[in-house]
Design a protein around this motif. Structure first.
Motif, mmCIF file in Angstrom:
data_model
loop_
_atom_site.group_PDB
_atom_site.id
_atom_site.type_symbol
_atom_site.label_atom_id
_atom_site.label_comp_id
_atom_site.label_asym_id
_atom_site.label_seq_id
_atom_site.Cartn_x
_atom_site.Cartn_y
_atom_site.Cartn_z
ATOM 1 N N CYS A 1 0.901 -1.154 0.077
ATOM 2 C CA CYS A 1 -0.110 -0.107 -0.049
ATOM 3 C C CYS A 1 0.890 1.231 0.000
ATOM 4 C CB CYS A 1 -0.912 0.134 1.111
ATOM 5 S SG CYS A 1 -2.213 1.408 1.279
ATOM 6 N N CYS B 1 -0.191 3.927 3.215
ATOM 7 C CA CYS B 1 0.447 3.758 4.650
ATOM 8 C C CYS B 1 1.830 2.766 4.519
ATOM 9 C CB CYS B 1 -0.604 2.759 5.688
ATOM 10 S SG CYS B 1 -0.621 0.902 4.999
ATOM 11 N N GLY C 1 2.223 -0.061 4.070
ATOM 12 C CA GLY C 1 2.299 -1.296 4.701
ATOM 13 C C GLY C 1 2.306 -1.534 6.156
ATOM 14 N N ARG D 1 16.352 -15.396 11.192
ATOM 15 C CA ARG D 1 15.117 -16.146 11.485
ATOM 16 C C ARG D 1 15.157 -17.128 12.491
ATOM 17 N NH1 ARG D 1 11.493 -12.560 10.060
ATOM 18 N NH2 ARG D 1 11.142 -12.631 7.835
ATOM 19 N N TRP E 1 15.021 -15.230 15.710
ATOM 20 C CA TRP E 1 13.809 -14.963 15.896
ATOM 21 C C TRP E 1 12.951 -16.281 16.681
ATOM 22 C CZ3 TRP E 1 9.705 -11.501 12.924
ATOM 23 C CH2 TRP E 1 10.291 -10.443 12.541
ATOM 24 N N GLN F 1 11.064 -16.022 19.968
ATOM 25 C CA GLN F 1 9.552 -16.434 20.288
ATOM 26 C C GLN F 1 9.596 -17.505 21.352
ATOM 27 O OE1 GLN F 1 8.289 -16.984 16.145
ATOM 28 N NE2 GLN F 1 8.361 -14.829 15.599
ATOM 29 N N ASP G 1 0.649 -9.739 16.934
ATOM 30 C CA ASP G 1 0.512 -9.047 15.754
ATOM 31 C C ASP G 1 2.330 -8.882 15.439
ATOM 32 O OD1 ASP G 1 -2.098 -7.300 15.201
ATOM 33 O OD2 ASP G 1 -1.680 -7.651 17.286
ATOM 34 N N ILE G 2 2.766 -9.172 14.237
ATOM 35 C CA ILE G 2 3.796 -8.780 13.844
ATOM 36 C C ILE G 2 3.701 -8.090 12.530
ATOM 37 C CG2 ILE G 2 6.118 -9.565 12.979
ATOM 38 C CD1 ILE G 2 5.767 -12.111 14.599
ATOM 39 N N THR H 1 -2.051 -4.162 4.569
ATOM 40 C CA THR H 1 -0.820 -4.077 4.094
ATOM 41 C C THR H 1 -0.675 -3.948 2.494
ATOM 42 O OG1 THR H 1 0.061 -6.080 4.205
ATOM 43 C CG2 THR H 1 0.148 -4.897 6.125
ATOM 44 N N ILE I 1 7.567 -17.551 13.368
ATOM 45 C CA ILE I 1 6.379 -16.613 12.963
ATOM 46 C C ILE I 1 7.223 -15.398 12.345
ATOM 47 C CG2 ILE I 1 4.239 -15.751 13.638
ATOM 48 C CD1 ILE I 1 4.325 -17.610 16.090
ATOM 49 N N THR I 2 7.034 -15.327 11.127
ATOM 50 C CA THR I 2 7.475 -14.037 10.587
ATOM 51 C C THR I 2 6.504 -12.808 10.355
ATOM 52 O OG1 THR I 2 7.163 -14.402 8.060
ATOM 53 C CG2 THR I 2 9.099 -15.519 9.239
ATOM 54 N N ASP I 3 5.401 -13.282 10.310
ATOM 55 C CA ASP I 3 4.278 -11.896 10.094
ATOM 56 C C ASP I 3 2.877 -12.536 10.656
ATOM 57 O OD1 ASP I 3 5.489 -10.069 7.996
ATOM 58 O OD2 ASP I 3 5.977 -12.164 7.408
ATOM 59 N N ILE I 4 2.357 -11.414 11.393
ATOM 60 C CA ILE I 4 0.790 -11.660 11.635
ATOM 61 C C ILE I 4 0.209 -10.401 11.514
ATOM 62 C CG2 ILE I 4 -0.804 -12.266 13.429
ATOM 63 C CD1 ILE I 4 1.362 -13.618 15.444
ATOM 64 N N ARG J 1 -3.352 -8.563 11.268
ATOM 65 C CA ARG J 1 -4.668 -8.451 11.777
ATOM 66 C C ARG J 1 -5.577 -8.247 10.909
ATOM 67 N NH1 ARG J 1 -6.359 -6.704 17.923
ATOM 68 N NH2 ARG J 1 -4.226 -7.387 18.323
ATOM 69 N N ARG J 2 -6.660 -9.225 11.159
ATOM 70 C CA ARG J 2 -8.120 -8.727 10.211
ATOM 71 C C ARG J 2 -7.641 -8.815 8.684
ATOM 72 N NH1 ARG J 2 -11.932 -4.475 12.918
ATOM 73 N NH2 ARG J 2 -11.189 -3.498 11.353
ATOM 74 N N ARG K 1 2.292 -15.768 8.480
ATOM 75 C CA ARG K 1 3.467 -16.243 7.714
ATOM 76 C C ARG K 1 4.378 -17.046 8.783
ATOM 77 N NH1 ARG K 1 8.217 -15.440 5.671
ATOM 78 N NH2 ARG K 1 8.855 -16.454 3.607
#
Lengths: 353, 353
Positions: free
Chosen positions: A79, A82, A84, A251, A254, A258, A270-271, B86, B268-271, B273-274, B316
């Motif tokens: 986008c 914003c 993204g 990763r 990460w 996590q 959220d990430i 996004t 987990i690399t991305d979450i 929302r909605r 993701r």
């Protein structure tokens, strides 16, 4: 396998045209040591070259390679509005942003001894708006561990939080935040000295709804910072925000982080990728001191950064029960707490030799 | 603690004006049993009421309560352009979307026996664009476990993947996808019967770069689906995409699921929302059969859904090494695999009595 991914992003970005080393880093999601060695292979192999201005491009051989791999012109679907980042500074929030800019221009400059940069003012406001979206600002008691970005001031300007406590090690920032709070009559905003080696005092424990921090990117360091932060949280439903990069955290790192989050009774809600741009390139300190590994180990001669290459991903976490800190007592401030082999921007060259 | 959060979101949304039960669900992040019991308390306590059209509003008592809690008018900072998702369907991708709509209008309708709905065509295209952004589409071998959303067709229309394999239990979908593939001459797209109780056959194991699935939302079910999916992945750097809701999966359930993800060697690399809106309300099946708990246990009389109330968050994940499935052999298809106490939309009333 993961190297293929790194190569793919480099080639795809270069197929769009010449670009800087810095922008290639921004467009990749690989930790710097791996990114640099992969780029070096592409340069040494004659696939990628730098022009006299330091911009990188695909050679004929490189173009053939990209074609052989079947990589086509890429239209970025992110986008434009914003970028993204999911939230924008809408008209109603513009005065907040303007006011923040006015205050932040007098802020103490970042110095190497503590940190090399801070989030752009725009992204600091975005962070506050994101927190507000997720219900973690209004009438909340907010704890900020380390406030290079002046999130405390952005939060206070919204008029929404019940209380804001900043714990900092840099006296200049503490004085600045307290001075602004006094001038503005913010009796609910306070900054005080704190050294993360020590546990919280009793009056800070289990008092806060929300924490914000921007931890060092070692597994041990981040786990220490977050252990301290959650000691300050009330309990189930309390939330926290912090950034984690790709370029200094692989990763695999990460994954370890996590695991520690879950062990601390935090769930990741959220990430958001590339949420925060760091304004490193505006810092005199960076321009004067080119001794960081991201410069010294670059496989081509590079200019000063022309893009926000240091970006971080925004994590939101939430307690699913009582906080379970991994670190509880005092710790020694040892090297492995704040530096590991993936630190190519925040560590200088000699420190690794 | 978490209940305060649920109340906060209900009051904040209602302060913006009258709205439906469905939109209140959409604007909350609470699992349905908790959401419904909290809303019921607010209704029973005289804070919230429904008008003759079934729209909910704050009573005078409710307004006073919101004021006492210090909740003010909320300006939603979420990007209007991408709705916080996004990515957007830019001009260059419009033909892809148009073509997908043309094909999808003849798709087999969702039926209760398998599932109650699917993602809107717009969000299916967004998902494909998101995957492309993250480098998981071009020249990739893609495995799709369950394809209600016709992601296979959207992916094939991009012309980017090397191969697409759909594993499905619904013969109508299998036939539809194979028919479209034949008509379009897509020799690299295939759909075949598969029942998740059984492990993958050898020719599917360790062959794919990317998986996509939309699992049932029990800890056991999701862990089984993802165990199967990762068996198909090549190894480090291979990635996967799936959705997880708030309304049928509590934060505690998310925590357990995340632990299983890490145990499977996934990071987990991305979450986001909605990210996905489910087009439940367009389904005749939902309009004819109002026996789902989200209807039957609503504390006020509600109309047919007027908002996308069933939304999911996009995960993701990426392998940091070899896949480590939690489920390896055959499993029995028992009830606890696909239903638990948080299933208020996908489970009918009598099944819980």
């Amino acid at each position: 396998m993961r190297k293929e991914r790194t190569i793919y992003f480099i080639l795809r970005t270069l197929l769009q045209g010449k670009t800087s080393y810095w922008n290639l880093i921004r467009e990749n999601d690989t930790v710097l040591p791996e990114f640099i060695s992969t780029l070096k292979e592409l340069v040494d192999g004659g696939y990628v070259a730098a022009d006299e201005e330091g911009l990188l491009y695909l050679t004929e051989k490189g173009k053939e390679y990209a074609e052989k791999l079947g990589i086509r012109a890429y239209v970025d679907p992110v986008c434009d509005h914003c970028k993204g980042k999911t939230v924008v500074i809408k008209e109603e929030y513009k005065p907040l942003y303007e006011e923040f800019l006015k205050i932040a221009k007098d802020r103490p400059k970042a110095i190497t001894a503590f940190d090399q940069g801070y989030v752009t003012p725009e992204d600091t406001i975005r962070r506050v708006l994101l927190m507000h979206r997720f219900g973690d600002v209004e009438n909340k008691r907010i704890l900020i561990l380390g406030d290079d970005d002046l999130t405390s001031i952005a939060l206070a300007l919204t008029g929404l939080p019940k209380e804001i406590l900043v714990l900092e090690i840099d006296e200049r920032l503490i004085n600045f935040i307290n001075k602004v709070a006094e001038e503005r009559g913010w009796t609910n905003v306070k900054a005080m000295t704190y050294d993360a080696r020590y546990p919280f005092s009793d009056d800070i424990q289990r008092q806060y709804d929300t924490f914000v921090t921007d931890p060092v990117e070692t597994v041990k360091g981040i786990s220490l910072f977050l252990s301290r932060c959650i000691q300050g949280l009330k309990g189930e439903g309390s939330a926290g925000y912090f950034g984690l990069t790709h370029i200094e955290a692989s990763r695999k790192k990460w994954h370890q982080i996590q695991r520690n989050l879950l062990d601390m009774n935090l769930v990741i809600t959220d990430i958001i990728r590339r949420f925060s741009d760091y304004a490193l390139e505006n810092e005199d300190i960076v321009k004067e001191d080119l001794n960081f590994r991201v410069y010294t180990e670059a496989p081509v001669k590079v200019n000063f950064p022309d893009a926000y290459f240091y970006t971080s991903n925004m994590y939101r976490v939430e307690l699913i029960g009582d906080p379970k800190p991994i670190f509880d007592g005092k710790v020694e401030w040892e090297r492995d707490l704040y530096l590991d082999d993936e630190a190519y921007v925040t560590a200088e060259k000699e420190s690794h030799e």
